[in-house]
Design a protein around this motif. Structure first.
Motif, PDB file in Angstrom:
ATOM      1  N   LEU A   1       0.365 -49.278  18.385  1.00 36.10           N
ATOM      2  CA  LEU A   1      -0.071 -50.604  18.823  1.00 36.10           C
ATOM      3  C   LEU A   1      -1.276 -50.514  19.747  1.00 36.10           C
ATOM      4  CD1 LEU A   1       3.407 -52.264  19.501  1.00 36.10           C
ATOM      5  CD2 LEU A   1       1.801 -52.878  17.692  1.00 36.10           C
ATOM      6  N   THR A   2      -1.284 -49.503  20.609  1.00 33.46           N
ATOM      7  CA  THR A   2      -2.412 -49.320  21.529  1.00 33.46           C
ATOM      8  C   THR A   2      -3.691 -49.011  20.762  1.00 33.46           C
ATOM      9  OG1 THR A   2      -0.910 -48.499  23.241  1.00 33.46           O
ATOM     10  CG2 THR A   2      -3.249 -48.025  23.512  1.00 33.46           C
ATOM     11  N   VAL A   3      -3.563 -48.123  19.760  1.00 40.51           N
ATOM     12  CA  VAL A   3      -4.734 -47.799  18.920  1.00 40.51           C
ATOM     13  C   VAL A   3      -5.214 -49.046  18.194  1.00 40.51           C
ATOM     14  CG1 VAL A   3      -5.504 -46.494  16.904  1.00 40.51           C
ATOM     15  CG2 VAL A   3      -4.099 -45.380  18.645  1.00 40.51           C
ATOM     16  N   SER A   4      -4.256 -49.821  17.665  1.00 37.39           N
ATOM     17  CA  SER A   4      -4.607 -51.062  16.969  1.00 37.39           C
ATOM     18  C   SER A   4      -5.303 -52.035  17.915  1.00 37.39           C
ATOM     19  CB  SER A   4      -3.351 -51.698  16.389  1.00 37.39           C
ATOM     20  OG  SER A   4      -3.637 -52.946  15.803  1.00 37.39           O
ATOM     21  N   GLN A   5      -4.795 -52.146  19.131  1.00 37.17           N
ATOM     22  CA  GLN A   5      -5.406 -53.045  20.120  1.00 37.17           C
ATOM     23  C   GLN A   5      -6.827 -52.605  20.453  1.00 37.17           C
ATOM     24  OE1 GLN A   5      -3.116 -53.607  23.711  1.00 37.17           O
ATOM     25  NE2 GLN A   5      -4.925 -54.125  24.900  1.00 37.17           N
ATOM     26  N   GLU A   6      -7.009 -51.301  20.672  1.00 35.12           N
ATOM     27  CA  GLU A   6      -8.351 -50.792  20.990  1.00 35.12           C
ATOM     28  C   GLU A   6      -9.316 -51.028  19.831  1.00 35.12           C
ATOM     29  OE1 GLU A   6      -7.620 -46.739  21.910  1.00 35.12           O
ATOM     30  OE2 GLU A   6      -6.881 -47.150  23.953  1.00 35.12           O
TER      31      GLU A   6
ATOM     32  N   LYS B   1      -0.472 -57.235  22.484  1.00 41.83           N
ATOM     33  CA  LYS B   1      -0.140 -56.998  23.895  1.00 41.83           C
ATOM     34  C   LYS B   1       1.282 -57.441  24.205  1.00 41.83           C
ATOM     35  CE  LYS B   1      -4.819 -57.234  25.843  1.00 41.83           C
ATOM     36  NZ  LYS B   1      -5.731 -57.994  26.729  1.00 41.83           N
ATOM     37  N   GLU B   2       1.637 -58.604  23.676  1.00 36.05           N
ATOM     38  CA  GLU B   2       2.988 -59.116  23.900  1.00 36.05           C
ATOM     39  C   GLU B   2       4.024 -58.175  23.291  1.00 36.05           C
ATOM     40  OE1 GLU B   2       5.609 -63.159  22.940  1.00 36.05           O
ATOM     41  OE2 GLU B   2       3.442 -63.119  22.591  1.00 36.05           O
ATOM     42  N   LEU B   3       3.722 -57.657  22.093  1.00 32.78           N
ATOM     43  CA  LEU B   3       4.641 -56.724  21.439  1.00 32.78           C
ATOM     44  C   LEU B   3       4.736 -55.413  22.220  1.00 32.78           C
ATOM     45  CD1 LEU B   3       6.473 -56.331  19.032  1.00 32.78           C
ATOM     46  CD2 LEU B   3       4.510 -55.537  17.706  1.00 32.78           C
ATOM     47  N   ILE B   4       3.613 -54.968  22.785  1.00 30.73           N
ATOM     48  CA  ILE B   4       3.624 -53.745  23.601  1.00 30.73           C
ATOM     49  C   ILE B   4       4.504 -53.943  24.830  1.00 30.73           C
ATOM     50  CG2 ILE B   4       2.198 -52.307  25.114  1.00 30.73           C
ATOM     51  CD1 ILE B   4      -0.048 -52.550  23.050  1.00 30.73           C
ATOM     52  N   ILE B   5       4.356 -55.106  25.466  1.00 29.15           N
ATOM     53  CA  ILE B   5       5.174 -55.399  26.659  1.00 29.15           C
ATOM     54  C   ILE B   5       6.656 -55.401  26.291  1.00 29.15           C
ATOM     55  CG2 ILE B   5       5.747 -57.189  28.342  1.00 29.15           C
ATOM     56  CD1 ILE B   5       2.762 -57.975  28.288  1.00 29.15           C
TER      57      ILE B   5
END
Length: 446
Positions: free
Chosen positions: A105-110, A360-364
């Motif tokens: 998810l972080t890679v996708s967000q970046e 971001k919401e899913l990461i949280i």
């Protein structure tokens, strides 16, 4: 239910287990686990029997004792490191999967943030292009050569000046040819008419229509003949070829001849009106000697030439003006194209930002779940199915004492047993070990 039945129902059997004849020997670890489990059951059964004897089987005291039993069971489970490890294995695996999910998810967000940055850069570039194009649209009429446009500077101003001059000349020619054509072909002169009144009749248009449709249509349409000849002069002059020069010369000759005919007819009528007995017949020789004859010709022909030259100038300036206008339109279309691209990019950016927000919401949420899993891993997992098994052994011991040692009537004894069973069920509900959720795991750390 009699005392013997109760005893048979709840008493833990301690008959030694004799080995059975089997094709394959039992696993030694399984035998050890079974032996430990039987010993543990026996311990809980005996504890229930003993505690019941101390409290005379009171069901209210049983509730407190079951809480203590649960605490004891919890401490025992905590000491079983290998069992806890096995129970927590699924949570450890889930935690690892969640951590891997967060990395993805972080890679996708970046990646999405880079896309937004790239698209914002495109929007800025398109906005700069639009500003530049708008500046060129405003500057083109003043400096066309700056943008490699082959058009005369100030073409628009020259066009409007030429148009302003052309309009009154056109009105003059219309007035002149309406009046002279009426005077030459339809008007009857009298002795009181002056030369000016004979040539320029203020009421020529209305008089011609009063005399007939043919006369009215003739004087109305004849100015367009000369305007058409003037337009042809412009067309032939635009393409400078030898054939066009010849055609141009013929047009001037035809126009001059027509003006000469008008002048001759008018001058002939004036001559006939004023001639005396011995005056010779009117002919070209006499006409050439008359000032009015040449005045009529030049009043029409010279102005006609001026009209043709001005019209040619206006058309050339209009063409120059069109060049600039075309360049402006090309740039305006580019502005609209870039604006459409900006609108599409902004829509894409909004969608990507919405996706980033969801990510971001899913990461949280995932991090929250990882914390929950860590709490589970750090805490003690209580297998409620096992607790129910041992708690039932404890209650069996408790009720066994009631059945064997309490000297009361059968009805009172049954009531005590029922109260104990109700207390037992309440305890199972309290710790989450009810019969509807036999396979759930109660988490002491949550």
């Amino acid at each position: 239910m009699d005392t013997t039945s109760i005893k048979n129902l709840f008493k833990l059997k301690s008959v030694p287990i004799e080995p059975e004849q089997e094709t394959f020997p039992k696993n030694e670890d399984n035998l050890n686990n079974e032996s430990l489990e039987e010993n543990r059951k026996r311990t809980y059964h005996e504890s229930g029997y003993r505690d019941s004897s101390r409290t005379s089987g009171n069901h209210s005291t049983l509730s407190i004792c079951l809480d203590a039993v649960y605490s004891k069971f919890q401490n025992e489970e905590k000491e079983m490191v290998e069992k806890q490890k096995n129970l927590k294995e699924s949570y450890v695996n889930e935690q690892k999967n969640r951590e891997t999910e967060i990395k993805a998810l972080t890679v996708s967000q970046e990646t999405k943030e880079e896309q937004v940055k790239s698209k914002n850069t495109e929007v800025e570039n398109h906005q700069h292009a639009i500003e530049s194009l708008k500046a060129e649209i405003l500057d083109l009429p003043r400096n066309p050569e700056k943008y490699n446009v082959k058009a005369a500077r100030g073409a628009s101003a020259k066009f409007w000046i030429g148009t302003i001059i052309l309009i009154p000349i056109t009105l003059y020619l219309a007035t002149f040819y309406i009046s002279t054509s009426y005077s030459a072909f339809f008007k009857n002169f009298d002795a009181k008419s002056t030369v000016i009144q004979s040539v320029l009749d203020a009421q020529a248009f209305s008089k011609a229509w009063n005399e007939g449709v043919i006369e009215g249509a003739f004087v109305t349409l004849i100015p367009f003949v000369f305007l058409g000849l003037g337009y042809l002069i412009h067309m032939f002059w635009e393409n400078k070829t030898r054939a066009n020069y010849i055609k141009l010369g013929l047009l001037f000759i035809v126009t001059f001849i027509f003006d000469s005919i008008l002048a001759y007819e008018i001058e002939s009528k004036l001559y006939e009106l004023n001639k005396i007995f011995d005056s010779p017949p009117f002919d070209l020789k006499i006409a050439f000697t008359k000032i009015q004859f040449w005045g009529i010709i030049f009043a029409g022909f010279i102005v006609y030439i001026i009209w043709g030259l001005v019209f040619d100038f206006v058309m050339k300036e209009h063409r120059e003006k069109d060049k600039i206008k075309n360049e402006q339109e090309i740039r305006q279309r580019k502005v609209e194209f870039f604006q459409e691209k900006i609108n599409v990019l902004k829509k894409d950016i909004e969608e990507i930002l919405a996706n980033i927000g969801n990510t971001k919401e899913l990461i949280i949420k995932t991090r929250g779940r990882i914390e929950e899993l860590q709490n589970i891993i750090d805490g003690v997992i209580i297998p409620t199915k096992d607790y129910k098994l041992y708690a039932s052994e404890y209650v069996q011991g408790w009720i066994t004492f009631i059945g064997e040692k309490i000297a009361v009537s059968r009805t009172e004894k049954q009531t005590m047993i029922d109260d104990c069973i109700a207390t037992y069920n309440t305890n199972l509900e309290t710790v989450g070990a009810n019969s509807d959720n036999q396979n759930l795991v109660y988490l002491s750390s949550l």
